[in-house]
Structures are given as C-alpha cells and as structure tokens.
Design a protein around this motif. Structure first.
Motif, PDB file in Angstrom:
ATOM      1  N   VAL A  64       0.875  -1.184   0.000  1.00 22.72           N
ATOM      2  CA  VAL A  64       0.000   0.000   0.000  1.00 22.72           C
ATOM      3  C   VAL A  64       0.909   1.229   0.000  1.00 22.72           C
ATOM      4  O   VAL A  64       1.898   1.277   0.736  1.00 22.72           O
ATOM      5  CB  VAL A  64      -0.978   0.070   1.195  1.00 22.72           C
ATOM      6  N   LEU A  65       0.578   2.196  -0.857  1.00 15.69           N
ATOM      7  CA  LEU A  65       1.349   3.438  -0.931  1.00 15.69           C
ATOM      8  C   LEU A  65       0.450   4.583  -0.486  1.00 15.69           C
ATOM      9  O   LEU A  65      -0.564   4.870  -1.118  1.00 15.69           O
ATOM     10  CB  LEU A  65       1.851   3.667  -2.362  1.00 15.69           C
ATOM     11  N   MET A  66       0.807   5.178   0.662  1.00 19.44           N
ATOM     12  CA  MET A  66      -0.024   6.245   1.229  1.00 19.44           C
ATOM     13  C   MET A  66       0.473   7.601   0.758  1.00 19.44           C
ATOM     14  O   MET A  66       1.676   7.888   0.802  1.00 19.44           O
ATOM     15  CB  MET A  66       0.015   6.163   2.753  1.00 19.44           C
ATOM     16  N   SER A  84      -2.190  -2.817  10.060  1.00 24.40           N
ATOM     17  CA  SER A  84      -3.295  -3.666   9.581  1.00 24.40           C
ATOM     18  C   SER A  84      -2.886  -4.371   8.277  1.00 24.40           C
ATOM     19  O   SER A  84      -3.137  -5.570   8.095  1.00 24.40           O
ATOM     20  CB  SER A  84      -4.526  -2.780   9.371  1.00 24.40           C
ATOM     21  N   ALA A  85      -2.242  -3.636   7.377  1.00 26.70           N
ATOM     22  CA  ALA A  85      -1.786  -4.239   6.117  1.00 26.70           C
ATOM     23  C   ALA A  85      -0.747  -5.325   6.389  1.00 26.70           C
ATOM     24  O   ALA A  85      -0.797  -6.424   5.809  1.00 26.70           O
ATOM     25  CB  ALA A  85      -1.198  -3.158   5.209  1.00 26.70           C
ATOM     26  N   ARG A  86       0.182  -5.021   7.299  1.00 27.27           N
ATOM     27  CA  ARG A  86       1.254  -5.987   7.588  1.00 27.27           C
ATOM     28  C   ARG A  86       0.694  -7.287   8.161  1.00 27.27           C
ATOM     29  O   ARG A  86       1.229  -8.375   7.912  1.00 27.27           O
ATOM     30  CB  ARG A  86       2.263  -5.375   8.557  1.00 27.27           C
ATOM     31  N   THR A  90       1.044  -7.502   3.705  1.00 31.51           N
ATOM     32  CA  THR A  90       1.242  -6.396   2.760  1.00 31.51           C
ATOM     33  C   THR A  90       2.210  -5.373   3.349  1.00 31.51           C
ATOM     34  O   THR A  90       2.084  -4.988   4.507  1.00 31.51           O
ATOM     35  CB  THR A  90      -0.116  -5.719   2.466  1.00 31.51           C
ATOM     36  N   ARG A  91       3.166  -4.915   2.529  1.00 28.01           N
ATOM     37  CA  ARG A  91       4.111  -3.901   2.994  1.00 28.01           C
ATOM     38  C   ARG A  91       3.548  -2.497   2.722  1.00 28.01           C
ATOM     39  O   ARG A  91       2.572  -2.352   1.974  1.00 28.01           O
ATOM     40  CB  ARG A  91       5.466  -4.098   2.311  1.00 28.01           C
ATOM     41  N   SER A  92       4.174  -1.492   3.320  1.00 23.43           N
ATOM     42  CA  SER A  92       3.619  -0.145   3.177  1.00 23.43           C
ATOM     43  C   SER A  92       4.722   0.871   2.885  1.00 23.43           C
ATOM     44  O   SER A  92       5.853   0.744   3.361  1.00 23.43           O
ATOM     45  CB  SER A  92       2.845   0.253   4.428  1.00 23.43           C
ATOM     46  N   ALA A  93       4.333   1.880   2.098  1.00 22.09           N
ATOM     47  CA  ALA A  93       5.230   2.985   1.755  1.00 22.09           C
ATOM     48  C   ALA A  93       4.427   4.277   1.847  1.00 22.09           C
ATOM     49  O   ALA A  93       3.189   4.254   1.863  1.00 22.09           O
ATOM     50  CB  ALA A  93       5.767   2.787   0.334  1.00 22.09           C
ATOM     51  N   LEU A  94       5.153   5.393   1.905  1.00 28.81           N
ATOM     52  CA  LEU A  94       4.466   6.691   2.053  1.00 28.81           C
ATOM     53  C   LEU A  94       5.278   7.756   1.321  1.00 28.81           C
ATOM     54  O   LEU A  94       6.518   7.711   1.328  1.00 28.81           O
ATOM     55  CB  LEU A  94       4.355   7.013   3.550  1.00 28.81           C
TER      56      LEU A  94
END
Ligand code: SF4
Length: 336
Positions: A64-66, A84-86, A90-94
């Motif tokens: 997910v890219l915020m 929640s994604a993890r 799912t990994r996350s970026a911003l």
C-alpha cells in the motif's frame, strides 16, 4: 523495500493499492497534482480502515502506498493502516512533502514512519519554496535510522536545478537514497503552466491503470491519475467504494474489466483505434471516451506482461520520463 522493487511492482496489475489519506497539506506548492491546501476537506478514515482490514494472506496487494495531500497530517492513521496491512503480509510505503522538517520531528510522526517499509520524500523547485532543502536533508538523516528504505522523488523541468540537487544528494547520502526523477505532469495546479505532452502521439501501455487508488472520499478508481479520474469518472475507471467493497471484489473487477485490460497492455490510443473510437487530446482524454467493450486479442496480455517484467527498474523509470537520471532508481539496490 528498495525503490527499485516498488517500481517493478508498478508494472503488475493489482500489486499495489494507493491510499489518498487526506487532501489537506500545510504546504502550497505551485505544481501540486492534487490541488491540496491547508483547508481542503478531510473525510472519515473509516472506509480506508475497512478496506485494508479486508486484505487476507491469500488475497492482498503486495504494497500500500499512502499519499495525500500530506499523509503525515494523519500520523496515527498511517501507523494503524501499516500495521493492519502488515498483518495480512502487505508492505507499506508513504510519500511526504516533508512539512514536518521545519522543526523537531513530532513523536506521532516518528511512530508513523517507524511502521513503514519505505519512506519517500518529494523535493523540487516548488517544494523548496516551502521547506528548506537543508531541513529536508537533516530530517532524512534521522529517517534513515527509522525505516528500512528511503528514496527521493524529484520533479523538475529545469536541467540545471536537477544536476545541482542530484549532485548534492549523492554527496550527502552516497548510495543510501535512490532517486526517481519525473516530469511535471499537466494535472492539478500544474495545469495552469504545463501543457499535456504533444510530442508523443501514443505513449503505449498505461501503468497508471495497474494499481487502484482510493480517493479521499473512499471512491476507488482504476486509474491513479487521481485528478483526471475524479473529474471525468467514466464507468471503466470507477471500481467501487472502500466503505462497501472488499479488496478481493475490487481486484477482481479491475482484472475482469476489458477496457482496463486493453489500456494497460496496448494503451488508450491503440485501444481506441481498435474499437473505432475517436482519439482526442492525448492518451488520457482518449481513455475517458473509450467504449465499454474494447476487445483484447488472446495472448497479448501474457506477452506484454513478460516484456514489461523483463525490464530493469531503470528502464521503466526512463520510460516514465527520468531520462539520463533513470539509473538513480537502482542506487544501492542488490538484486541477487
Ligand atoms: S490512459 Fe486512462 S488509465 Fe491511463 S492514466 Fe490516462 S486516464 Fe488513466
């Protein structure tokens, strides 16, 4: 998660989900593609929370890219969505405009950044009128100790500026901070001084149609050119709403939609030509006017996926406008 890995995922349909957390931003950059401002409306976070909670280990985006506006205006929400994604894998970026670099980093922002797998900062002539480069670099030095990977997104139409800022990035960070260089696009506030590109008749396959985007109000678009999708809302670019649809449903719709599949693989101009539809005012306006049924010959999707999958991240960045600076996206990347 290195920038090169994020770029590779951009070519894979539904490998990512873009979350626009707010249209608010404390900065007022002249080129802002989302026309963000300090007083823009801010919607409930409930649809975002709900949609991310529908990810499962078996059916989820890779990333997910915020973004926003400025996503770090909602730091607790950033940390919550990343966690929640993890939980589903799912990994996350911003992507941030770095407003907080003007003073000491607030604890809530530090916590949000610590929850991420990748942190990107925007820097360009327009952002530098709002936040000093020295402050941004000082904040990035701290952030390098908080998150596994950091990158810079540099937008500029001025070669002299680019050369100067990129040289300073290399002197300051060596290979620790890869850079994606992009053109200013004719969207949002930049429309007042940037023309749609007329030098390319057909830009070919459209990567903007690969990752769905959740807009501020929870509407889920199939196209990540947010301001365009929001203004025109043709049926093939609206996938649903985060308050009622699950990731599995949205992803299945994005995969099944024939017009989208054709735009991803052949591009909007070629799709229009095959469907006998008019091609007008560039690829995106052509896309907006496409008919619902746009047939895609058997096997084309697979071949296109293989061709795109074989490109290095630097080759993809060059295709998106990074030009001679494309190799900078692979700085420090080990891809054994
Ligand atoms: S061609 Fe269509 S899907 Fe691609 S960016 Fe333009 S409007 Fe979006």
């Amino acid at each position: 998660m290195h920038l090169a890995e994020v770029i590779r995922l951009r070519t894979v349909p539904q490998a990512g989900l873009l979350l626009a957390l707010t249209q608010r931003c404390p900065l007022s950059c002249a080129h802002c593609s989302t026309e963000s401002s300090p007083t823009a409306p801010q919607h409930s976070a409930a649809p975002l929370r709900r949609l991310v909670s529908t990810f499962t280990p078996a059916d989820r985006p890779e990333l997910v890219l915020m973004s926003g506006g400025e996503p770090l205006l909602r730091p607790a929400l950033v940390a919550e969505l990343a966690a929640s994604a993890r939980a589903a894998g799912t990994r996350s970026a911003l992507l941030s405009g770095m407003f907080f670099a003007r003073r000491a980093m607030p604890p809530a922002i530090r916590r949000a950044i610590c929850a991420l797998d990748h942190f990107s900062a925007s820097i360009d002539v327009f952002h530098e009128r709002e936040v000093d480069r020295a402050d941004v670099f000082a904040a990035l030095r701290q952030i390098l100790d908080l998150v596994p990977a950091v990158s810079l997104h540099v937008t500029s139409a001025e070669p002299a500026y680019l050369d100067e800022v990129l040289a300073q990035v290399r002197r300051t960070f060596g290979e620790r901070v890869p850079v994606l260089v992009a053109r200013v696009q004719a969207t949002g506030r930049a429309r007042s001084f940037t023309a749609e590109r007329a030098d390319v008749d057909d830009p070919g396959p459209c990567e903007f149609a690969n990752w769905p985007l959740v807009d501020y109000d929870g509407t889920v678009f199939a196209c990540s050119r947010q301001s365009l999708a929001r203004r025109h809302r043709p049926g093939h670019l609206v996938l649903g709403h985060a308050s009622r649809d699950s990731w599995a449903e949205l992803s299945a719709r994005a995969q099944a939609q024939p017009v989208l599949r054709s735009v991803r693989v052949l591009g909007a101009v070629e799709t229009a030509r095959r469907a006998g539809a008019p091609s007008c005012g560039g690829a995106c306006l052509t896309c907006v006017g496409l008919p619902a049924a746009a047939p895609l010959p058997d096997g084309v999707e697979l071949v296109a996926r293989q061709l795109l999958g074989g490109l290095r991240p630097a080759q993809l960045a060059r295709r998106w406008g990074a030009g001679e600076h494309a190799e900078l996206v692979e700085l420090g990347w080990s891809h054994a």
